[in-house]
Every structure is written in structure tokens, then in C-alpha cells.
Design a protein around this motif. Structure first.
Motif, PDB file in Angstrom:
ATOM      1  N   GLY A  72      31.347 -34.388  -4.391  1.00 34.94           N
ATOM      2  CA  GLY A  72      32.768 -34.556  -4.680  1.00 34.94           C
ATOM      3  C   GLY A  72      33.460 -33.252  -5.028  1.00 34.94           C
ATOM      4  O   GLY A  72      34.608 -33.018  -4.625  1.00 34.94           O
ATOM      5  N   CYS A  81      36.522 -38.353 -14.008  1.00 31.21           N
ATOM      6  CA  CYS A  81      37.085 -38.772 -12.722  1.00 31.21           C
ATOM      7  C   CYS A  81      38.606 -38.808 -12.778  1.00 31.21           C
ATOM      8  O   CYS A  81      39.288 -38.367 -11.847  1.00 31.21           O
ATOM      9  CB  CYS A  81      36.535 -40.141 -12.322  1.00 31.21           C
ATOM     10  N   TYR A  96      27.197 -35.607  -7.844  1.00 37.52           N
ATOM     11  CA  TYR A  96      28.636 -35.553  -7.604  1.00 37.52           C
ATOM     12  C   TYR A  96      29.132 -34.114  -7.609  1.00 37.52           C
ATOM     13  O   TYR A  96      30.006 -33.748  -6.817  1.00 37.52           O
ATOM     14  CB  TYR A  96      29.405 -36.373  -8.642  1.00 37.52           C
ATOM     15  N   GLN A 106      36.837 -38.433  -2.303  1.00 38.78           N
ATOM     16  CA  GLN A 106      36.315 -38.231  -3.661  1.00 38.78           C
ATOM     17  C   GLN A 106      36.289 -39.537  -4.446  1.00 38.78           C
ATOM     18  O   GLN A 106      35.348 -39.805  -5.200  1.00 38.78           O
ATOM     19  CB  GLN A 106      37.174 -37.207  -4.403  1.00 38.78           C
TER      20      GLN A 106
END
Length: 307
Positions: free
Chosen positions: A283, A228, A279, A261
Motif C-alpha cells: 500500500g 488507514c 502493507y 490502497q
């Protein structure tokens, strides 16, 4: 328990079935470099009219040729790992018999270089660099994928930075502007995090075969947090650069995509192992949309400079 797959009749005769060939080349993976190539085309500021044959050839080079080459090479050198993680893949299942996986990778390498050479010297250099990375990512003795730090960096560069560079270079017929190179590089860095999440699906097999992916090295929780962070920081840098280049509207748009996001990341981190694939389908879509927004900002800058 995995379902066994019987080889197709052609495989039994020693030839791969066409469906196995297509599966080996993994068309689903072609989207990322083709999208990045399109971003490069947009960012160049050169009108597409009159360039469509070259653009189409470049898209084919980025996806069905160079990316497909990397997938074929990876499947060949990963055949023992895939026997654990994905036994239904063409090679471990026997649908791609003998050494056909290797032969396909070599043939696609030669075809990729031929097309790249026809598109110009900068495109040839980029394709050659990308193909070298594709082979050393999977093949011994270097086999970059044995360590997630190096392997993910190589894939991020091949999937985002090099196709973006190629798209801009093929339109300009020269080395792209430094701003294009900077933004393409930043999105390549962010793709390192995307590739880390992609490794979550094969943790058991990677650990057993001594492939030190980041989820294996760090554990899934720490690897997810790192992914991330690596995805977010380059986007913050892109936003700052767009502001500095007087493209505030585009900067706000990219910032909004990043904010969305971050919301999705908060959910991902509650169950990294279970939501990594989710994700990558949500994202990551916002991430690549931000790439296109940045490409239009660069396009506006290029057109201003040409005015």
C-alpha cells in the motif's frame, strides 16, 4: 531467540567496521526522502537539463546525509530499546563500539549542513529544520518518539514534506509556489499513518521502555484503523485540489491508486499485527506513486503559469 553477533575485529580494537557504519545509516530508509525530493524537483516545473549537479547533490542531501543522520541519532538514543527489539543492530551488538554511534551522528549533521549551505539559503533553512527535528525526535529531553502522536508527525514531515520543499526550492531558487507547499504538507500528514504501521514491529520493546507509540497507546487494532484513516484523508484532499486546479486526469489517477490502497487496507485490518510490514511494502508503494502523479500535475500547472 535472537542470534548473538560477535563484534568485528575492528570493533574489538575500538573502531567500527565499515559494514556496521553502513548498517547504522540504514540505506533502506533513504528511499522515502529521496523520492520526495524527486517529486519536489518534478513539481517545480523547471527543466532538469543544466541542473543535474544540483539535483544529484540534493538527492544525496535528502537521503545519505540528512536521513542517515536521523538514523544514526535514533540508533544511539535507542540503543537500550534495540537491545530488546533488535539486538543485532550495530550498537547493541557491539559492532559499533563505545560512543561511535554518537560521533557518526554529529559528523553527519555537520556534513549535511555544509552541503545544504552550498545549495542555497532556502535549502539550508530546510535542512537545519529537518536536522533539529531529527535530533529532538530521538534525544532527551524532548525525545518526541516517546509519544507516537508527536514522533510520527516529525518523521512524516522530515521524510516527505521537507525533501519535497527542498527539491522544489533548489530548482526554483526561491520559496516554492503555495500549491506545492500544500500538496507536500498533505503527503507529510499521510506519512504519519505509515510511521504508525512501522511501529508495529517493536510493540513489546516500546512498552517495556515506556515509549508510547500509537500501537502501545491504542492497541494494534485501533492504531491500524487510525493509520488507514490518516493515510487516506490527505489523499482525498489532494484529489479534490487537483480537480479544483483543472488537473482532472491526474486526480483520477490518484483516486485509482487510493482505491487500490483501500482494498489492501481492508485486508490489513483483518490482521494488523501480522500484515503491517506487508502493507508497508504494498500500500505504501501506491501512496508514493500518487505523490509522483501529483508532482506531475503541479509541474503542468507551473509550466502553464510560465507560458
Amino acid at each position: 531467540m535472537a542470534t548473538s553477533v560477535s563484534p568485528a575485529p575492528s570493533a574489538i580494537r575500538g573502531l567500527p567496521a565499515p559494514s556496521a557504519l553502513l548498517e547504522l545509516l540504514k540505506p533502506i530508509t533513504w528511499f522515502a526522502p529521496m523520492w520526495a525530493f524527486a517529486c519536489g524537483v518534478v513539481s517545480s516545473g523547471v527543466p532538469a537539463s543544466g541542473h543535474w549537479p544540483v539535483i544529484v547533490a540534493g538527492i544525496v542531501l535528502a537521503g545519505p546525509l540528512v536521513c542517515a543522520t536521523s538514523q544514526a541519532a535514533n540508533d544511539w538514543y535507542d540503543r537500550h530499546v534495540d537491545a530488546i527489539n533488535e539486538p543485532n543492530r550495530p550498537i547493541p551488538s557491539g559492532r559499533m563500539p563505545g560512543r561511535w554511534g554518537l560521533y557518526v551522528a554529529l559528523a553527519w549533521t555537520a556534513l549535511s549542513l555544509s552541503v545544504a549551505a552550498a545549495l542555497g539559503v532556502w535549502i539550508l533553512y530546510a535542512a537545519l529544520f529537518g536536522l533539529v527535528l531529527a535530533w529532538i525526535y530521538s534525544a532527551p529531553p524532548l525525545r518526541l518518539k516517546q509519544n507516537g502522536w508527536w514522533g510520527n508527525a516529525a518523521v512524516g514531515l522530515c521524510y516527505e514534506g521537507l525533501p519535497w520543499f527542498t527539491g522544489a526550492a533548489v530548482m526554483a531558487g526561491a520559496l516554492p509556489d503555495h500549491r506545492i507547499l500544500t500538496v507536500a504538507f498533505l503527503y507529510s500528514v499521510g506519512a504519519h499513518g505509515i510511521m504508525t504501521l512501522n511501529d508495529f514491529k517493536s510493540v513489546e520493546g516500546d512498552a517495556r521502555m515506556n515509549l508510547r507509540s500509537l500501537p502501545v497507546q491504542l492497541g494494534t487494532d485501533r492504531a491500524a484503523r487510525l493509520a488507514c484513516l490518516v493515510m487516506a484523508l490527505p489523499q482525498l484532499a489532494v484529489i479534490a485540489l487537483l480537480y479544483a486546479w483543472d488537473r482532472s486526469g491526474h486526480a483520477v489517477f490518484v483516486a485509482g491508486l487510493l482505491a487500490a490502497q483501500l482494498v489492501l487496507m481492508s485486508r490489513l485490518l483483518k490482521d494488523p499485527r501480522g500484515r503491517a510490514a506487508w502493507y508497508n511494502g504494498t500500500g505504501t508503494t501506491l501512496y508514493v506513486l500518487g505523490m509522483l502523479v501529483a508532482a506531475f500535475a503541479l509541474r503542468a500547472l507551473a509550466q502553464q503559469g510560465a507560458a
